[in-house]
Design a protein around this motif. Structure first.
Motif, mmCIF file in Angstrom:
data_model
loop_
_atom_site.group_PDB
_atom_site.id
_atom_site.type_symbol
_atom_site.label_atom_id
_atom_site.label_comp_id
_atom_site.label_asym_id
_atom_site.label_seq_id
_atom_site.Cartn_x
_atom_site.Cartn_y
_atom_site.Cartn_z
ATOM 1 N N TYR A 41 32.094 21.424 100.441
ATOM 2 C CA TYR A 41 31.952 22.816 100.726
ATOM 3 C C TYR A 41 31.878 23.766 99.701
ATOM 4 O O TYR A 41 31.068 24.774 99.378
ATOM 5 C CB TYR A 41 32.811 23.295 102.036
ATOM 6 N N PRO A 42 32.722 23.396 98.272
ATOM 7 C CA PRO A 42 32.483 24.384 97.341
ATOM 8 C C PRO A 42 31.020 24.673 96.750
ATOM 9 O O PRO A 42 30.740 25.637 96.378
ATOM 10 C CB PRO A 42 33.285 23.772 96.158
ATOM 11 N N ASP A 43 30.347 23.557 96.751
ATOM 12 C CA ASP A 43 28.831 23.681 96.415
ATOM 13 C C ASP A 43 27.893 24.806 97.252
ATOM 14 O O ASP A 43 27.309 25.519 96.511
ATOM 15 C CB ASP A 43 28.205 22.335 96.448
ATOM 16 N N TYR A 44 28.263 24.929 98.494
ATOM 17 C CA TYR A 44 27.640 25.864 99.293
ATOM 18 C C TYR A 44 28.307 27.159 99.099
ATOM 19 O O TYR A 44 27.526 28.333 98.914
ATOM 20 C CB TYR A 44 27.356 25.443 100.545
ATOM 21 N N ALA A 45 29.325 27.348 98.832
ATOM 22 C CA ALA A 45 30.316 28.528 98.652
ATOM 23 C C ALA A 45 29.574 28.974 97.511
ATOM 24 O O ALA A 45 29.424 30.343 97.267
ATOM 25 C CB ALA A 45 31.612 28.476 98.862
ATOM 26 N N HIS A 46 29.648 28.307 96.386
ATOM 27 C CA HIS A 46 28.863 28.844 95.003
ATOM 28 C C HIS A 46 27.465 29.349 95.298
ATOM 29 O O HIS A 46 27.358 30.225 94.577
ATOM 30 C CB HIS A 46 29.238 27.703 93.972
ATOM 31 N N LYS A 47 26.726 28.602 95.904
ATOM 32 C CA LYS A 47 25.425 28.825 95.974
ATOM 33 C C LYS A 47 25.078 30.476 96.803
ATOM 34 O O LYS A 47 24.544 31.193 96.021
ATOM 35 C CB LYS A 47 24.443 27.946 96.915
ATOM 36 N N VAL A 48 26.032 30.568 97.758
ATOM 37 C CA VAL A 48 26.171 32.053 98.229
ATOM 38 C C VAL A 48 26.502 33.065 97.438
ATOM 39 O O VAL A 48 26.099 34.099 97.243
ATOM 40 C CB VAL A 48 26.811 31.950 99.486
ATOM 41 N N GLY A 49 27.846 32.615 96.632
ATOM 42 C CA GLY A 49 28.308 33.368 95.739
ATOM 43 C C GLY A 49 27.301 33.929 94.624
ATOM 44 O O GLY A 49 27.061 35.132 94.176
ATOM 45 N N GLU A 50 26.635 33.167 93.972
ATOM 46 C CA GLU A 50 25.686 33.382 92.963
ATOM 47 C C GLU A 50 24.544 33.979 93.538
ATOM 48 O O GLU A 50 23.917 34.950 92.650
ATOM 49 C CB GLU A 50 25.144 32.093 92.405
ATOM 50 N N ALA A 51 24.172 33.905 94.525
ATOM 51 C CA ALA A 51 23.019 34.589 95.245
ATOM 52 C C ALA A 51 23.424 36.121 95.360
ATOM 53 O O ALA A 51 22.774 36.943 95.090
ATOM 54 C CB ALA A 51 22.472 34.296 96.651
ATOM 55 N N ILE A 52 24.685 36.537 95.597
ATOM 56 C CA ILE A 52 25.012 37.714 95.738
ATOM 57 C C ILE A 52 25.412 38.387 94.335
ATOM 58 O O ILE A 52 25.103 39.521 94.056
ATOM 59 C CB ILE A 52 26.463 37.818 96.525
ATOM 60 N N GLN A 53 26.080 37.580 93.567
ATOM 61 C CA GLN A 53 26.630 37.906 91.811
ATOM 62 C C GLN A 53 25.039 38.439 91.282
ATOM 63 O O GLN A 53 24.957 39.561 90.422
ATOM 64 C CB GLN A 53 26.938 36.879 91.232
ATOM 65 N N SER A 54 24.005 37.753 91.553
ATOM 66 C CA SER A 54 22.803 37.902 90.935
ATOM 67 C C SER A 54 22.158 39.208 91.565
ATOM 68 O O SER A 54 21.005 39.788 90.954
ATOM 69 C CB SER A 54 21.618 36.679 91.055
ATOM 70 N N GLY A 55 22.411 39.891 92.526
ATOM 71 C CA GLY A 55 21.946 40.755 93.345
ATOM 72 C C GLY A 55 20.631 40.221 94.241
ATOM 73 O O GLY A 55 19.904 41.317 94.858
ATOM 74 N N GLU A 56 20.342 38.976 94.263
ATOM 75 C CA GLU A 56 19.398 38.496 95.067
ATOM 76 C C GLU A 56 19.548 38.862 96.468
ATOM 77 O O GLU A 56 18.820 39.071 97.596
ATOM 78 C CB GLU A 56 18.929 37.124 94.875
ATOM 79 N N CYS A 57 21.036 38.722 97.043
ATOM 80 C CA CYS A 57 21.454 38.930 98.391
ATOM 81 C C CYS A 57 22.441 39.986 98.375
ATOM 82 O O CYS A 57 23.250 40.044 97.310
ATOM 83 C CB CYS A 57 21.842 37.744 99.053
ATOM 84 N N GLU A 58 22.648 40.882 99.168
ATOM 85 C CA GLU A 58 23.844 41.942 99.226
ATOM 86 C C GLU A 58 25.182 41.240 99.971
ATOM 87 O O GLU A 58 26.118 41.639 99.428
ATOM 88 C CB GLU A 58 23.297 43.001 100.148
ATOM 89 N N GLN A 59 24.861 40.395 100.943
ATOM 90 C CA GLN A 59 26.137 39.741 101.588
ATOM 91 C C GLN A 59 25.676 38.334 102.048
ATOM 92 O O GLN A 59 24.477 37.695 101.862
ATOM 93 C CB GLN A 59 26.236 40.520 103.253
#
Length: 142
Positions: A41-59
């Motif tokens: 699960y940490p792998d997928y939490a990090h992918k989502v977090g990185e998408a938000i951190q980069s601004g690619e996704c808002e939530q």
């Protein structure tokens, strides 16, 4: 745009969430996982977090078996405020008061109907923008 991520324990519920988002015309990026085969699960939490951190996704929305592990992993990332919600009131309050940017849920805890109502509540609720809440959120970033 929403970033979606799950582990094997959240895979089935995530499929229902994706159908629901599709029906509503809500754009998302599916960052996995893509089956019920065991993953970390940490792998997928990090992918989502990185998408938000980069601004690619808002939530984002994260789902694992209980929602606990994946929310802990996400909350270790700078700027991510993941809230594990099992009811609509918590989903509303975490958006209004905490400006949570990630909803976490337990695929082995929630039924589909309630989970979709939680998703709708989380996505429809704006941050209150009150100074007291802004100050508290700023304290989390220090």
């Amino acid at each position: 745009m929403l970033a979606l991520g799950c582990d094997h324990g959240g895979y089935e519920l995530m499929q229902e969430v994706k159908k629901h988002l599709d029906e509503q015309g809500i754009a998302y990026k599916d960052l996995g996982c893509y089956s019920t085969e065991s993953v970390n699960y940490p792998d997928y939490a990090h992918k989502v977090g990185e998408a938000i951190q980069s601004g690619e996704c808002e939530q984002g929305i994260l789902i694992c078996g209980t929602g606990i592990g994946i929310s802990i992993a996400a909350n270790k990332m700078k700027g991510i405020r993941a809230a594990l919600c099992s009811d609509c009131y918590s989903a509303q309050m975490t958006r209004e008061h905490n400006n949570a940017n990630v909803l976490a849920m337990g695929g082995r805890v929630l039924g589909t109907g309630l989970a979709l109502k939680i998703v709708d509540t989380f996505l429809a609720t704006p941050f209150s923008d009150e100074d007291r809440h802004k100050a508290r959120i700023a304290m989390l970033e220090d």
